[in-house]
Scaffold this motif. Structure first.
Motif, PDB file in Angstrom:
ATOM      1  N   THR A   5       0.848  -1.185   0.000  1.00  8.94           N
ATOM      2  CA  THR A   5       0.000   0.000   0.000  1.00  8.94           C
ATOM      3  C   THR A   5       0.885   1.237   0.000  1.00  8.94           C
ATOM      4  OG1 THR A   5      -1.649  -1.193   1.294  1.00  8.94           O
ATOM      5  CG2 THR A   5      -1.844   1.185   1.246  1.00  8.94           C
ATOM      6  N   LYS A   7       1.955   4.847   0.914  1.00  9.33           N
ATOM      7  CA  LYS A   7       1.737   5.737   2.047  1.00  9.33           C
ATOM      8  C   LYS A   7       1.918   7.171   1.588  1.00  9.33           C
ATOM      9  CE  LYS A   7       1.165   2.734   5.395  1.00  9.33           C
ATOM     10  NZ  LYS A   7      -0.050   2.672   6.189  1.00  9.33           N
ATOM     11  N   ALA A  33      -2.367   7.040   5.429  1.00 13.21           N
ATOM     12  CA  ALA A  33      -3.570   6.639   4.694  1.00 13.21           C
ATOM     13  C   ALA A  33      -4.593   7.770   4.751  1.00 13.21           C
ATOM     14  CB  ALA A  33      -4.164   5.371   5.299  1.00 13.21           C
TER      15      ALA A  33
END
Length: 143
Positions: A5, A7, A33
């Motif tokens: 993911t 950041k 996030a």
């Protein structure tokens, strides 16, 4: 296959805000996030307003009371607590949001976001380099 993911930093987040990418979204940056915030219910709005008004009356101009405004806590977190009691630095906040060293007290009202507030936001607040921050949750406040 590993999924990573991306950041976001506070600088990335600010560029998105300035570009208008997040104009139609009520979001905050937590641990890199971008997190959606639920709409504010009537009870939540009323309790936040009454709490902030009480603190203004009690503390006067010795502090600044910020309602639902960003605080820059780290390079990857810029939460928007319901109420923040901060140093009154006037024009300095034109250049940046309050930092941990400017914060005296944070108040969160919660109902539907209780899990996020207790798990994610509490950790964000706890890991900031602050003098002293209290974290209050009022269950049943409508957000």
């Amino acid at each position: 296959m590993t999924i990573t993911t991306a950041k976001w930093t506070v600088d990335d987040y600010h560029r998105m805000v300035e570009a208008g990418i997040l104009d139609d979204r009520h979001v905050e940056l937590l641990n890199g996030a971008i997190i959606e915030m639920p709409p504010e219910g009537t009870s939540h709005a009323n309790r936040s307003t009454k709490g902030a008004n009480y603190l203004r009356q009690l503390l006067g101009d010795r502090v600044e009371i910020r309602e639902g405004k960003p605080l820059t806590l780290s390079d990857q977190s810029e939460p928007e607590p319901d109420i923040a009691v901060v140093q009154p630095l006037d024009d300095e906040y034109d250049a940046h949001h309050p930092y941990p060293e400017n914060i005296f007290w944070l108040i969160e009202f919660s109902n539907s976001s209780l899990e996020k507030d207790l798990e994610v936001k509490r950790r964000v607040y706890a890991t900031s380099n602050y003098r002293e921050i209290s974290f209050l949750i009022k269950v049943g406040a409508g957000r």
